[in-house]
Design an enzyme around this catalytic site. Structure first.
Site, PDB file in Angstrom:
ATOM      1  N   ASP A   1     -12.852   1.225   4.878  1.00  0.00           N
ATOM      2  CA  ASP A   1     -11.873   2.064   5.576  1.00  0.00           C
ATOM      3  C   ASP A   1     -12.205   2.189   7.068  1.00  0.00           C
ATOM      4  O   ASP A   1     -11.787   3.140   7.724  1.00  0.00           O
ATOM      5  CB  ASP A   1     -11.771   3.457   4.935  1.00  0.00           C
ATOM      6  CG  ASP A   1     -10.372   4.065   5.083  1.00  0.00           C
ATOM      7  OD1 ASP A   1      -9.522   3.440   5.740  1.00  0.00           O
ATOM      8  OD2 ASP A   1     -10.148   5.162   4.550  1.00  0.00           O
TER       9      ASP A   1
ATOM     10  N   LYS B   1       0.861  -1.197   0.000  1.00  0.00           N
ATOM     11  CA  LYS B   1       0.000   0.000   0.000  1.00  0.00           C
ATOM     12  C   LYS B   1       0.890   1.237   0.000  1.00  0.00           C
ATOM     13  O   LYS B   1       1.770   1.367   0.848  1.00  0.00           O
ATOM     14  CB  LYS B   1      -0.856  -0.025   1.267  1.00  0.00           C
ATOM     15  CG  LYS B   1      -1.446   1.318   1.691  1.00  0.00           C
ATOM     16  CD  LYS B   1      -2.837   1.545   1.144  1.00  0.00           C
ATOM     17  CE  LYS B   1      -3.495   2.820   1.633  1.00  0.00           C
ATOM     18  NZ  LYS B   1      -3.966   2.773   2.997  1.00  0.00           N
TER      19      LYS B   1
END
Ligand SMILES: [Zn+2]
Length: 434
Positions: free
Chosen positions: A332, A201
């Site tokens: 998220d 990421k």
């Protein structure tokens, strides 16, 4: 036969409606599976019409008859940081043992909500997933990125913490990574690989929760982006980019990033480029919608940013769906604060937001199951579908999500959860700690 005394190899679940994840639902169906025996992963042997069960499985004992059976859900963007304050800078002083204890409850809540797999976009899951794999605590499978890689003053930096203090805390295990220049970026990717990352990421733009950067500003140079993607690709890892602003989205795609996280300011050109590169989108509507509705849960600067980003994010998501961009669902979520909208276990609300953005119920279910593992590129496990040879990660529902998608966010309507063919939840017995 008690559902708890599963030790044998093969079992069968009958259902009024089988939703395979990809493809048409099947009425009056059955699913035959093996259980995880510690060596082999529990797998699906047959999923299809009851009337067409292969002879070899006709005498397999049926352990349950459920109204609806579908794959265990995937949340493709979560964080297991166990922050309880809404202020990410507080991570620098959070003891790791406290994080671990809080996370034990967080992951139990997640699997109780029917989510059997998480793609963790940064957090402690990289370390403590072993406790789940050893069946020490109940939880989903965790496919973690380890530390999200950020430039100095980028989205993964903690802006109010002195840089030296932050770097020292990172050295002692905080899963963040703040680096600059091609050499440091390359080493950062290698460090995540060494720690066991299943995906890399990177922070390609500013963000909402970081204090001083703008979500529209691109982060990392072209050379840095290419170095990180190159390093990850050589090890068969897919790269996910946190990217709100257009310039950062485009730069990440050109460097070879395969998934765009948030994608809030997508222009028609950026959408075209996503198509050309076969990139996927995780819009993360939950964090935006609930962020706007809960001003008290974040610093004032972050709240100002989310008001603008939320509107753009909703529009971009609609445009991407209309253009046929492949999407996966991610929330998220990441707060260790039971009872709030951001808490683990609220993940199923993302399905409703996918419908609001233009998906059909069947498309939303595909995005929240089958498309999940595809976000991991070459590391994708055979999961997210009720299909021969796939992980026996299953959930049963008391009501059809094709008639009412909201049922996927109602934890008490998710009556059973199996992971690797093992029962995690059944009526009257929720997953521990919740
Ligand atoms: Zn995130």
């Amino acid at each position: 036969m008690s559902i708890q005394s599963q030790k044998q190899a093969r079992w069968r679940i009958d259902t009024d409606l089988l939703i395979p994840g990809r493809g048409d639902p099947i009425r009056h169906a059955t699913l035959v599976y093996t259980t995880d025996d510690g060596e082999a992963r529990g797998q699906i042997l047959y999923a299809g019409p009851l009337s067409a069960v292969p002879d070899a499985y006709v005498s397999v004992p049926c352990i349950a008859h459920v109204p609806v059976l579908m794959p265990g859900m995937w949340d493709c963007h979560v964080h297991l940081f166990s922050d309880a304050s809404g202020n990410l800078d507080a991570l620098a002083t959070l003891p790791h043992s406290l994080s671990g204890m809080r996370s034990a409850r967080d992951v139990a809540a997640t699997v109780n909500a029917g989510f059997t797999s998480l793609r963790e976009m940064g957090g402690y899951g990289i370390d403590f997933h072993a406790a789940i794999d050893e069946a020490w605590i109940p939880g989903p499978r965790i496919y973690s990125a380890g530390a999200p890689i950020s430039q100095t003053a980028g989205h993964g930096d903690l802006h109010t913490v002195p840089l030296e203090v932050l770097q020292d805390t990172i050295k002692h295990g905080l899963p963040l990574c703040v680096v600059d220049g091609v050499d440091e970026c390359t080493k950062a990717v290698r460090a995540q690989i060494r720690r066991g990352a299943k995906v890399i990421k990177i922070m390609a733009t500013g963000g909402v929760m970081s204090r001083i950067d703008s979500p529209r500003a691109a982060q990392f140079t072209r050379a840095e982006l290419e170095a990180m993607v190159g390093e990850a690709t050589r090890t068969d890892l897919s790269v996910a980019a946190h990217a709100h602003g257009t310039e950062g989205i485009v730069a990440a795609l050109k460097a070879g990033v395969k998934t765009i996280e948030h994608g809030s300011y997508l222009t028609p050109e950026a959408i075209e480029l996503m198509k050309e590169k076969k990139a996927m989108l995780v819009a993360t509507r939950c964090v935006h919608v609930w962020g706007v509705r809960n001003p008290g849960n974040m610093p004032v600067e972050s709240y100002r940013k989310i008001l603008a980003v939320d509107k753009a994010n909703a529009k971009s998501y609609e445009a991407a769906i209309k253009a046929g961009i492949k999407c996966a669902l991610g929330t998220d979520l990441g707060m260790s604060k039971a009872g709030t909208d951001f808490y683990h276990g609220m993940n199923g609300r993302e399905f409703g937001f996918a419908i609001d953005a233009g998906m059909t119920p069947l498309q939303a279910i595909e995005a929240g199951t089958t498309n999940g593992p595809e976000m991991l590129g070459p590391q994708a496990p055979r999961s997210g579908q009720l299909k021969k040879g796939y992980d026996a990660d299953l959930i049963a529902l008391s009501e059809s999500p094709l008639e009412r998608i909201g049922v996927l966010a109602e934890v008490d309507k998710i009556t059973h959860v199996w992971k690797g063919g093992k029962v995690m939840k059944m009526p009257g017995k929720p997953v521990g700690f919740v």
